[in-house]
Design a protein around this motif. Sequence first.
Motif, PDB file in Angstrom:
ATOM      1  N   SER A 178     -10.052   5.065   1.695  1.00 29.87           N
ATOM      2  CA  SER A 178      -9.014   4.537   2.565  1.00 29.87           C
ATOM      3  C   SER A 178      -8.529   3.164   2.114  1.00 29.87           C
ATOM      4  CB  SER A 178      -9.536   4.438   4.001  1.00 29.87           C
ATOM      5  OG  SER A 178     -10.674   3.603   4.045  1.00 29.87           O
ATOM      6  N   HIS A 179      -7.320   2.850   2.551  1.00 32.33           N
ATOM      7  CA  HIS A 179      -6.793   1.497   2.407  1.00 32.33           C
ATOM      8  C   HIS A 179      -6.871   0.820   3.758  1.00 32.33           C
ATOM      9  CE1 HIS A 179      -3.954  -1.843   1.857  1.00 32.33           C
ATOM     10  NE2 HIS A 179      -3.453  -1.459   3.029  1.00 32.33           N
ATOM     11  N   ILE A 180      -7.510  -0.336   3.820  1.00 35.17           N
ATOM     12  CA  ILE A 180      -7.487  -1.121   5.050  1.00 35.17           C
ATOM     13  C   ILE A 180      -7.278  -2.584   4.684  1.00 35.17           C
ATOM     14  CG2 ILE A 180      -9.004   0.467   6.311  1.00 35.17           C
ATOM     15  CD1 ILE A 180     -11.231  -1.564   6.023  1.00 35.17           C
ATOM     16  N   ARG A 181      -6.584  -3.292   5.576  1.00 41.00           N
ATOM     17  CA  ARG A 181      -6.369  -4.719   5.385  1.00 41.00           C
ATOM     18  C   ARG A 181      -6.299  -5.370   6.759  1.00 41.00           C
ATOM     19  NH1 ARG A 181      -1.531  -8.232   3.569  1.00 41.00           N
ATOM     20  NH2 ARG A 181      -0.240  -6.453   4.191  1.00 41.00           N
ATOM     21  N   PHE A 182      -7.047  -6.467   6.912  1.00 41.64           N
ATOM     22  CA  PHE A 182      -7.072  -7.172   8.190  1.00 41.64           C
ATOM     23  C   PHE A 182      -6.009  -8.267   8.182  1.00 41.64           C
ATOM     24  CE2 PHE A 182     -11.407  -5.578   7.512  1.00 41.64           C
ATOM     25  CZ  PHE A 182     -11.559  -4.808   8.651  1.00 41.64           C
ATOM     26  N   LEU A 183      -5.294  -8.373   9.316  1.00 41.53           N
ATOM     27  CA  LEU A 183      -4.188  -9.312   9.431  1.00 41.53           C
ATOM     28  C   LEU A 183      -4.362 -10.190  10.665  1.00 41.53           C
ATOM     29  CD1 LEU A 183      -1.332  -6.713   8.802  1.00 41.53           C
ATOM     30  CD2 LEU A 183      -2.356  -8.231   7.091  1.00 41.53           C
ATOM     31  N   GLU A 184      -3.706 -11.353  10.642  1.00 40.55           N
ATOM     32  CA  GLU A 184      -3.660 -12.258  11.794  1.00 40.55           C
ATOM     33  C   GLU A 184      -5.044 -12.536  12.360  1.00 40.55           C
ATOM     34  OE1 GLU A 184      -0.716 -11.299  14.715  1.00 40.55           O
ATOM     35  OE2 GLU A 184       0.805 -10.805  13.202  1.00 40.55           O
ATOM     36  N   GLU A 185      -5.880 -13.153  11.505  1.00 41.98           N
ATOM     37  CA  GLU A 185      -7.243 -13.546  11.886  1.00 41.98           C
ATOM     38  C   GLU A 185      -8.039 -12.349  12.400  1.00 41.98           C
ATOM     39  OE1 GLU A 185      -6.745 -16.720  14.676  1.00 41.98           O
ATOM     40  OE2 GLU A 185      -6.399 -18.210  13.094  1.00 41.98           O
ATOM     41  N   ASN A 186      -7.877 -11.237  11.712  1.00 40.47           N
ATOM     42  CA  ASN A 186      -8.631 -10.006  11.983  1.00 40.47           C
ATOM     43  C   ASN A 186      -8.282  -9.338  13.317  1.00 40.47           C
ATOM     44  OD1 ASN A 186      -9.968 -10.431   9.563  1.00 40.47           O
ATOM     45  ND2 ASN A 186     -11.691 -11.490  10.532  1.00 40.47           N
ATOM     46  N   LYS A 187      -7.155  -9.709  13.905  1.00 43.35           N
ATOM     47  CA  LYS A 187      -6.766  -9.080  15.172  1.00 43.35           C
ATOM     48  C   LYS A 187      -5.988  -7.777  14.948  1.00 43.35           C
ATOM     49  CE  LYS A 187      -8.593 -12.186  17.770  1.00 43.35           C
ATOM     50  NZ  LYS A 187      -7.771 -13.111  18.570  1.00 43.35           N
ATOM     51  N   LYS A 188      -5.450  -7.598  13.732  1.00 37.90           N
ATOM     52  CA  LYS A 188      -4.687  -6.391  13.433  1.00 37.90           C
ATOM     53  C   LYS A 188      -5.254  -5.716  12.190  1.00 37.90           C
ATOM     54  CE  LYS A 188      -0.391  -8.052  15.543  1.00 37.90           C
ATOM     55  NZ  LYS A 188       1.067  -8.265  15.360  1.00 37.90           N
ATOM     56  N   LEU A 189      -5.044  -4.415  12.099  1.00 42.49           N
ATOM     57  CA  LEU A 189      -5.608  -3.623  11.013  1.00 42.49           C
ATOM     58  C   LEU A 189      -4.506  -2.783  10.374  1.00 42.49           C
ATOM     59  CD1 LEU A 189      -8.149  -2.512   9.496  1.00 42.49           C
ATOM     60  CD2 LEU A 189      -8.290  -0.768  11.293  1.00 42.49           C
ATOM     61  N   GLU A 190      -4.291  -2.976   9.076  1.00 40.54           N
ATOM     62  CA  GLU A 190      -3.315  -2.171   8.343  1.00 40.54           C
ATOM     63  C   GLU A 190      -4.017  -0.983   7.709  1.00 40.54           C
ATOM     64  OE1 GLU A 190       0.218  -3.614   5.675  1.00 40.54           O
ATOM     65  OE2 GLU A 190      -1.531  -3.280   4.361  1.00 40.54           O
ATOM     66  N   VAL A 191      -3.495   0.207   7.959  1.00 40.71           N
ATOM     67  CA  VAL A 191      -4.086   1.440   7.443  1.00 40.71           C
ATOM     68  C   VAL A 191      -2.978   2.348   6.929  1.00 40.71           C
ATOM     69  CG1 VAL A 191      -6.095   1.360   8.961  1.00 40.71           C
ATOM     70  CG2 VAL A 191      -4.012   2.515   9.720  1.00 40.71           C
ATOM     71  N   GLU A 192      -3.380   3.400   6.225  1.00 37.38           N
ATOM     72  CA  GLU A 192      -2.426   4.408   5.759  1.00 37.38           C
ATOM     73  C   GLU A 192      -2.445   5.579   6.733  1.00 37.38           C
ATOM     74  OE1 GLU A 192      -3.479   5.166   1.689  1.00 37.38           O
ATOM     75  OE2 GLU A 192      -2.125   3.591   0.996  1.00 37.38           O
ATOM     76  N   CYS A 193      -1.253   6.067   7.047  1.00 38.78           N
ATOM     77  CA  CYS A 193      -1.093   7.015   8.148  1.00 38.78           C
ATOM     78  C   CYS A 193      -0.149   8.137   7.751  1.00 38.78           C
ATOM     79  CB  CYS A 193      -0.543   6.255   9.354  1.00 38.78           C
ATOM     80  SG  CYS A 193       0.036   7.270  10.716  1.00 38.78           S
ATOM     81  N   MET A 194      -0.418   9.333   8.265  1.00 35.27           N
ATOM     82  CA  MET A 194       0.479  10.467   8.107  1.00 35.27           C
ATOM     83  C   MET A 194       0.802  11.007   9.495  1.00 35.27           C
ATOM     84  SD  MET A 194      -0.199  14.235   6.505  1.00 35.27           S
ATOM     85  CE  MET A 194      -1.125  13.588   5.126  1.00 35.27           C
ATOM     86  N   VAL A 195       2.031  10.806   9.939  1.00 35.95           N
ATOM     87  CA  VAL A 195       2.441  11.292  11.246  1.00 35.95           C
ATOM     88  C   VAL A 195       2.696  12.792  11.170  1.00 35.95           C
ATOM     89  CG1 VAL A 195       4.216  11.187  13.039  1.00 35.95           C
ATOM     90  CG2 VAL A 195       3.397   9.075  11.955  1.00 35.95           C
ATOM     91  N   LEU A 196       2.105  13.539  12.091  1.00 36.25           N
ATOM     92  CA  LEU A 196       2.203  14.998  12.098  1.00 36.25           C
ATOM     93  C   LEU A 196       3.215  15.509  13.108  1.00 36.25           C
ATOM     94  CD1 LEU A 196      -1.643  15.655  12.080  1.00 36.25           C
ATOM     95  CD2 LEU A 196      -0.127  15.694  10.099  1.00 36.25           C
ATOM     96  N   SER A 197       3.226  14.911  14.292  1.00 40.66           N
ATOM     97  CA  SER A 197       4.084  15.379  15.377  1.00 40.66           C
ATOM     98  C   SER A 197       4.086  14.308  16.452  1.00 40.66           C
ATOM     99  CB  SER A 197       3.572  16.714  15.931  1.00 40.66           C
ATOM    100  OG  SER A 197       2.241  16.571  16.403  1.00 40.66           O
ATOM    101  N   HIS A 198       4.753  14.613  17.585  1.00 41.52           N
ATOM    102  CA  HIS A 198       4.811  13.669  18.689  1.00 41.52           C
ATOM    103  C   HIS A 198       4.494  14.382  20.008  1.00 41.52           C
ATOM    104  CE1 HIS A 198       7.074  11.520  15.573  1.00 41.52           C
ATOM    105  NE2 HIS A 198       6.732  10.424  16.219  1.00 41.52           N
ATOM    106  N   VAL A 199       3.911  13.655  20.926  1.00 46.35           N
ATOM    107  CA  VAL A 199       3.566  14.202  22.234  1.00 46.35           C
ATOM    108  C   VAL A 199       4.844  14.478  23.017  1.00 46.35           C
ATOM    109  CG1 VAL A 199       2.440  13.712  24.447  1.00 46.35           C
ATOM    110  CG2 VAL A 199       1.336  13.028  22.292  1.00 46.35           C
ATOM    111  N   THR A 200       4.915  15.662  23.605  1.00 46.67           N
ATOM    112  CA  THR A 200       6.084  16.022  24.422  1.00 46.67           C
ATOM    113  C   THR A 200       5.732  16.238  25.889  1.00 46.67           C
ATOM    114  OG1 THR A 200       5.788  18.373  23.882  1.00 46.67           O
ATOM    115  CG2 THR A 200       7.267  17.087  22.459  1.00 46.67           C
ATOM    116  N   LYS A 201       4.483  16.597  26.166  1.00 52.73           N
ATOM    117  CA  LYS A 201       4.095  16.945  27.532  1.00 52.73           C
ATOM    118  C   LYS A 201       2.633  16.580  27.738  1.00 52.73           C
ATOM    119  CE  LYS A 201       5.100  20.851  30.650  1.00 52.73           C
ATOM    120  NZ  LYS A 201       5.544  22.256  30.670  1.00 52.73           N
ATOM    121  N   VAL A 202       2.282  16.076  28.919  1.00 48.60           N
ATOM    122  CA  VAL A 202       0.937  15.558  29.150  1.00 48.60           C
ATOM    123  C   VAL A 202       0.371  16.101  30.461  1.00 48.60           C
ATOM    124  CG1 VAL A 202      -0.456  13.482  29.517  1.00 48.60           C
ATOM    125  CG2 VAL A 202       1.436  13.430  27.882  1.00 48.60           C
ATOM    126  N   LEU A 203      -0.900  16.479  30.419  1.00 46.58           N
ATOM    127  CA  LEU A 203      -1.637  16.850  31.621  1.00 46.58           C
ATOM    128  C   LEU A 203      -2.704  15.787  31.856  1.00 46.58           C
ATOM    129  CD1 LEU A 203      -2.431  18.923  33.857  1.00 46.58           C
ATOM    130  CD2 LEU A 203      -4.029  19.900  32.200  1.00 46.58           C
TER     131      LEU A 203
END
Length: 365
Positions: free
Chosen positions: A118-143
Amino acid sequence: MRRMRNDLLTGRVALNQAEQLVIFASRSAFAFEATDERDKIYALLGLLSPRTLPPQLQPDYALTAEKIFLDYAVYLLGETKYLDILACSSGSRPGLPSWVPDWKVGSPCEYIHVGKVSHIRFLEENKKLEVECMVLSHVTKVLAPVEIPVDFEGSIHLEWESEDSAVMLSQSAEKIRGLARAIVMVHDVVLAIETKWFGCRALDANLTPAELDAWIDALQIGFREMAAIDTPQHHRHTARQLYVTLMNLTDSIIENGIDFITAMSEYCATLKFALRASMFQDSSGAYGRVRVHNVLPIPGDAICYLKGSSLRFVIRPEQDGWRLVGADWGRLPFGVAENQNVGTVEQFEAFWTSNRHKTQRIVLQ
């Protein structure tokens, strides 16, 4: 824990200190109570092989639990790049970035991806995390999660007036009646869910067989390995058979016999557990469920893979980054069966290489 500790001491398993702590924390921190939640981490340090932790990780009760959880998250992720531990996040703890494992109320993670791909990188005094992502779909309905206030015992022990009597003792008869009432309650809850979701019960919603099977599977996500349930007499009932029977209940449940009540109560117990977590449907028509119980997905959330994890995650766009909502029950498309590896390093590398054009870097906050 004892087996893992013994394997480490005997050299049967070779893990560095950070890898050891990831394994112990992800599998054990949630299983034990701690008066001081900081001991969810500190109590495990004595199990590690005798190496020196960095100075900022030495036990210090002057620090808040949030500071300790953040510092250890940075250390563990930086040393191991095992992004599966992000599944241990609660996603909603004040003062804690959404991606930091919350060892107090997060969810346990039994499977840890082995391989630093994996690729990870910490940003803004370790408060944020940069990662590599693959978006598959989006939520349309929730129970939303549903709590069903009934209990199902693992087995039914019946007692009779005598060895050759066909008359059941009153307490045993009441136990069966109680199970029957509980089954009816689960039926009523599922019927209400389906009426809200489809406008009627699913069996009357003109679903194709594939769509109906997807819905039946969705009702017990997390129990996909339960292709069938054995009754004490080893009769086998598929999830579809049990679901159809449940949704076609008659008033005289007890007349169906103890075998039926046993199988149905076991099936209803899986439904009760699964419905405690939020279920969703995505833009591809597939169903999922967020492991974290106190955070709901919302329409528009993204379903994704994060490079370095074998799990699927739900993330939410937020300002200039993303918030981690929680882990989904889905996994990368290999090595998902019980008692199998979650994938070799070579499999992970090949998967991400072949999907490089779908990958983007995002910032979790």
